[in-house]
Design an enzyme around this catalytic site. Structure first.
Site, mmCIF file in Angstrom:
data_model
loop_
_atom_site.group_PDB
_atom_site.id
_atom_site.type_symbol
_atom_site.label_atom_id
_atom_site.label_comp_id
_atom_site.label_asym_id
_atom_site.label_seq_id
_atom_site.Cartn_x
_atom_site.Cartn_y
_atom_site.Cartn_z
ATOM 1 N N GLU A 127 1.668 0.087 -4.852
ATOM 2 C CA GLU A 127 0.613 1.029 -5.211
ATOM 3 C C GLU A 127 1.250 2.378 -5.542
ATOM 4 O OE1 GLU A 127 -3.556 2.891 -3.476
ATOM 5 O OE2 GLU A 127 -1.813 2.689 -2.170
ATOM 6 N N ASP B 141 0.821 -1.198 0.000
ATOM 7 C CA ASP B 141 0.000 0.000 0.000
ATOM 8 C C ASP B 141 0.868 1.265 0.000
ATOM 9 O OD1 ASP B 141 -2.706 1.189 0.382
ATOM 10 O OD2 ASP B 141 -1.856 1.865 2.282
#
Length: 615
Positions: free
Chosen positions: A354, A325
């Site tokens: 990400e 993330d």
């Protein structure tokens, strides 16, 4: 491994008054035969920092016992020689006339299945566990956090058992890989259903299940030919994380002075040669929200803790990949080190970061080997193609009047892919129409499935690794304008008592079944297709017809795709595509089975497509 095995089990012998104690040792176990022979143990307990560590174990030596400004922590660094035998390492913590003994498991490393990585031969199915299926109602409400399915931002009760119950459904659809939004513990006020506010990095959230259940789920996925990708977060933790009440050191958390500093999300500052230092500092050290304290990966103990946590989960549960993330937000050098160390232990493993940018130049900057990045090797194999996602959200829409050439709605896709020269590895790019952070691609007001089918045809045949968000197969729609919960709705039929069961054909509408069957046919065909799995992409400028044509080629295998972006049937001359068609004269549409003569013009239906395997 049951949860109680992850808590501290130790034998305490003492003389005199007890002054110190052990509450946690993390990681709770490790393995012999690792490539990296160093192991860090974070030992936590009242006054443990004043202890001296001793032990006797063949092949294991004490490298360092590091102290911080908090006397309740001790960071023990061990060296475990490659030929060390598995067994129990009896660690002794001596303080005056007191001795604490902790029995630490050194396990045998085995070459089990898993840790296999993922590639463009795979297709990921992204699941938000709280919203997919609930098969164990007993773990729904814990510690005062109640399930409320009427509230889009509350816990709904989905769990690992629900996912396990639907393995055959995922397998039958034709997926090869399952990506789970975070499943680690999130014991936050209000529930933190999404999983991105971790309160214990070494435990599965009890509302989802146990560590053992997660390990068994992964093994069951493997038995059914599915891979598992685990979502991880290094940038921050949850404000209810157990260490927030007694931080290991003053610099464990960024901006921890009591004055709240929020990140500016200015991710371009990391690559901007003109960036002001303060802007970059606020990006890296600012917090996402007050409930998510920003971790300082420049702290050497925390950096090693996080890296070992990833390796522990890989070795323990044999996951096949990680989606990291908010990849640009943690410390750059730390993230590069993490990638290197994971890759050293598991050469086939894949990590996707990400990298949420609106431009390919920025996304590609993060990929390992990028010629654009002069800052140093990132080590990151796969990046997410947000720029392409933002284009595809509108490129397949219905238009009032036909436009061709550069005015074609599909020209923007061609133009975006024409910039792939910026990516060091065009096969390791994650492509998607939507995900848990975006408006859903499917729209309730779409009159038919032409937009849906054309977009899926493109996603599953272009370069990169496709990811599809759960519910896309049944046309789940929703916009996040009110909150993220509106794009993370429950899968109908995942809960006892649901009015419909969309996991079954009988529970779906005719339109949903048409969409489901179309996706299944494409996914099933795509498996083990060498032209897609390893093939080179060759595409053509959308010309006066408004049809975007491209091919995937590998050896003697060629797949030719024609996408008509206009509202009218188009007659496409085929002579132009001789570079990829060669001497072949016929192609078979993989959806309809229809044979087409590619030596003459092909009529492509309005807003339609052909995916042709050339004979």
């Amino acid at each position: 491994m049951k949860r109680f095995l992850l808590l501290i089990a130790f034998v305490l012998t003492f003389a005199g008054t007890r002054a110190a104690q052990i509450i946690r040792v993390e990681p709770a176990s490790w393995w012999t035969g690792m490539v990296n022979t160093q192991l860090q143990l974070m030992v936590y307990g009242k006054g443990i920092g004043a202890s001296k560590v001793s032990f006797t174990y063949p092949g294991v030596t004490l490298k360092e016992a590091a102290h911080t400004n908090n006397p309740n922590y001790l960071f023990v660094y061990l060296n475990i020689a490659k030929d060390t035998k598995p067994g129990t390492l009896k660690l002794q913590f001596n303080q005056g006339n007191q001795t604490l003994t902790h029995n630490y498991p050194l396990l045998a490393r085995t070459n089990k299945e898993g840790a296999a990585g993922f590639s463009q031969a795979d297709v990921m199915y992204l699941i938000t566990p709280d919203r997919f299926a609930n098969a164990n109602a007993a773990n729904d409400a814990l510690e005062g956090v109640q399930v409320n399915r009427e509230d889009p931002n509350a816990r709904h009760g989905g769990d690992l058992a629900g996912i396990e119950k639907r393995i055959n459904y995922i397998k039958d659809l034709g997926f090869t890989t399952v990506w789970l939004n975070p499943v680690q513990e999130n014991r936050m006020p209000g529930g933190s259903y999404h999983g991105y506010a971790i309160t214990d990095f070494y435990n599965i959230d009890p509302r989802f299940g146990t560590n053992t259940e997660f390990k068994n789920l992964t093994a069951n996925m493997h038995r059914n030919g599915l891979k598992v990708v685990m979502d991880m977060i290094f940038n921050h933790c949850g404000s209810s994380h157990w260490w927030m009440n007694d931080l290991p050191s003053k610099d464990w958390i960024n901006n921890n002075s009591g004055t709240y500093v929020q990140t500016n999300h200015a991710k371009y500052t990391l690559m901007d040669p003109h960036a002001a230092g303060i802007d970059k500092d606020i990006l890296i050290n600012g917090w996402f929200v007050k409930e998510m304290p920003d971790l300082n990966q420049r702290n050497r103990h925390l950096a090693t803790y996080l890296i070992q946590n990833s390796i522990w989960w890989i070795e323990y549960s044999r996951i096949d990949g990680i989606r990291q993330d908010t990849y640009p937000y943690p410390d750059y050098d730390f993230m590069a080190r993490w990638c290197r160390e994971v890759q050293a232990e598991y050469p086939q493993f894949n990590i996707v970061g990400e990298s949420w940018y609106g431009r390919s130049s920025a996304s590609s900057w993060w990929q390992q080997g990028s010629a654009l990045n002069k800052q140093g090797k990132t080590g990151l194999k796969t990046v997410m193609d947000f720029p392409l996602t933002f284009i595809t959200s509108g490129a397949f829409d219905y238009i009032k009047e036909d436009r061709t050439g550069e005015g074609s709605p599909l020209y923007s896709i061609y133009e975006e892919l024409a910039q792939d020269f910026m990516f060091a590895d065009q096969s390791n790019i994650l492509t998607f129409l939507d995900n848990h952070d975006l408006d859903r691609f499917a729209r309730a007001d779409d009159p038919d499935l032409r937009r849906y089918k054309q977009a899926l045809a493109f996603l599953l045949t272009t370069r990169g690794i496709p990811q599809i968000y759960y519910g896309t197969e049944i046309l789940m729609d929703g916009k996040k304008a009110k909150s993220d919960g509106y794009v993370r709705t429950d899968f109908p039929g995942g809960w006892a008592g649901d009015k419909t069961d969309d996991f079954t054909p009988a529970g779906r509408t005719a339109k949903q079944n048409e969409a489901w069957s179309y996706m299944q046919k494409l996914l099933t065909w795509r498996k083990n297709n060498p032209a897609i799995a390893q093939g080179k992409l060759v595409h053509y400028v959308p010309d006066g017809t408004g049809v975007y044509v491209y091919a995937r080629t590998s050896g003697t295998k060629t797949v030719l795709v024609l996408l008509n972006g206009t509202n009218t049937e188009r007659d496409v001359p085929m002579e132009r595509f001789k570079q990829v068609t060669g001497t072949r004269t016929r192609g078979t549409d993989v959806i309809t089975g229809k044979q087409l003569n590619i030596s003459q013009n092909i009529k492509v239906p309005a807003k339609g497509q052909y995916i042709l395997e050339l004979n």
